[in-house]
Motif scaffolding. Structure first.
Motif, mmCIF file in Angstrom:
data_model
loop_
_atom_site.group_PDB
_atom_site.id
_atom_site.type_symbol
_atom_site.label_atom_id
_atom_site.label_comp_id
_atom_site.label_asym_id
_atom_site.label_seq_id
_atom_site.Cartn_x
_atom_site.Cartn_y
_atom_site.Cartn_z
ATOM 1 N N ILE A 48 12.467 15.057 -5.150
ATOM 2 C CA ILE A 48 13.202 14.856 -3.900
ATOM 3 C C ILE A 48 12.469 15.546 -2.754
ATOM 4 C CG2 ILE A 48 15.319 15.480 -2.660
ATOM 5 C CD1 ILE A 48 16.829 14.958 -5.294
ATOM 6 N N SER A 49 12.020 16.777 -2.980
ATOM 7 C CA SER A 49 11.287 17.509 -1.944
ATOM 8 C C SER A 49 9.985 16.814 -1.580
ATOM 9 C CB SER A 49 10.984 18.934 -2.418
ATOM 10 O OG SER A 49 12.165 19.609 -2.728
ATOM 11 N N VAL A 50 9.240 16.374 -2.574
ATOM 12 C CA VAL A 50 7.974 15.679 -2.321
ATOM 13 C C VAL A 50 8.232 14.370 -1.573
ATOM 14 C CG1 VAL A 50 6.089 14.432 -3.469
ATOM 15 C CG2 VAL A 50 6.676 16.733 -4.197
ATOM 16 N N THR B 115 0.839 -1.209 0.000
ATOM 17 C CA THR B 115 0.000 0.000 0.000
ATOM 18 C C THR B 115 0.868 1.251 0.000
ATOM 19 O OG1 THR B 115 -1.736 -1.192 1.174
ATOM 20 C CG2 THR B 115 -1.826 1.204 1.237
ATOM 21 N N ASP B 116 1.911 1.262 0.829
ATOM 22 C CA ASP B 116 2.814 2.410 0.899
ATOM 23 C C ASP B 116 3.508 2.634 -0.438
ATOM 24 O OD1 ASP B 116 4.160 4.521 2.157
ATOM 25 O OD2 ASP B 116 5.887 3.234 2.537
ATOM 26 N N GLY C 26 5.859 10.574 10.417
ATOM 27 C CA GLY C 26 5.694 11.411 11.609
ATOM 28 C C GLY C 26 4.329 11.220 12.239
ATOM 29 N N ILE C 27 3.300 11.139 11.410
ATOM 30 C CA ILE C 27 1.951 10.899 11.928
ATOM 31 C C ILE C 27 1.868 9.509 12.553
ATOM 32 C CG2 ILE C 27 -0.462 10.553 11.246
ATOM 33 C CD1 ILE C 27 -0.006 12.833 9.195
ATOM 34 N N VAL C 28 2.463 8.515 11.907
ATOM 35 C CA VAL C 28 2.469 7.155 12.464
ATOM 36 C C VAL C 28 3.194 7.143 13.807
ATOM 37 C CG1 VAL C 28 3.363 4.821 12.121
ATOM 38 C CG2 VAL C 28 2.229 6.004 10.242
ATOM 39 N N THR D 215 7.452 11.509 3.278
ATOM 40 C CA THR D 215 8.013 10.551 4.234
ATOM 41 C C THR D 215 7.947 11.103 5.651
ATOM 42 O OG1 THR D 215 9.499 9.660 2.556
ATOM 43 C CG2 THR D 215 10.075 9.229 4.850
ATOM 44 N N VAL D 216 8.366 12.350 5.818
ATOM 45 C CA VAL D 216 8.349 12.962 7.150
ATOM 46 C C VAL D 216 6.907 13.074 7.669
ATOM 47 C CG1 VAL D 216 8.783 15.124 8.390
ATOM 48 C CG2 VAL D 216 10.535 14.178 6.890
#
Length: 134
Positions: A80-82, A51-52, A92-94, A87-88
């Motif tokens: 790269i920015s996206v 899924t990821d 981060g939410i997880v 990812t962050v």
């Protein structure tokens, strides 16, 4: 080119529809047999990785579709920015969800009544959050 991207974005939707249909029928069969599968955790991890990967691919395709007339360096920098930003944000939410009850326990030990109530709210909300996500 833009119309091909729309068809490309339909592929993950079809995949998720098939996957969720399979999950629903699998759970129904599991409830009927009341049999606990030993590989259940491994299946969940593999499913989360797939899924990821698919969602990351879809984000990259959408980002590239917005940069149709840009040069290579611009596309590279945006991708790269996206990638870093998603990812962050996602992980981060997880991490926040995983540590929310620990934060709640920490706040419950504080002297402030307001912080104790916030900590109580975090701890009491965790079962509902996990049930909603899972």
């Amino acid at each position: 080119m833009k119309y091909r991207i729309i068809y490309l974005l339909l592929l993950p939707i079809i995949y998720f529809f098939i996957k969720w249909s399979y999950d629903i029928f699998s759970r129904y069969e599991e409830l009927e047999s009341k049999h606990v599968n030993e590989d259940f955790e491994d299946q969940k991890v593999k499913s989360a990785i797939k899924t990821d990967f698919i969602l990351s691919f879809e984000i990259i395709v959408i980002s590239l579709s917005l940069l149709d007339n840009s040069d290579f360096i611009t596309k590279l920098m945006v991708l790269i920015s996206v990638g870093i930003l998603t990812t962050v944000l996602v992980y981060g939410i997880v991490a926040l969800i995983i540590k929310l009850d620990d934060i709640g326990f920490y706040l419950q030990e504080k002297k402030s009544i307001a912080l104790k109530k916030i900590g109580d709210g975090f701890v009491k909300s965790m079962p509902y959050i996990i049930k909603t996500i899972g």
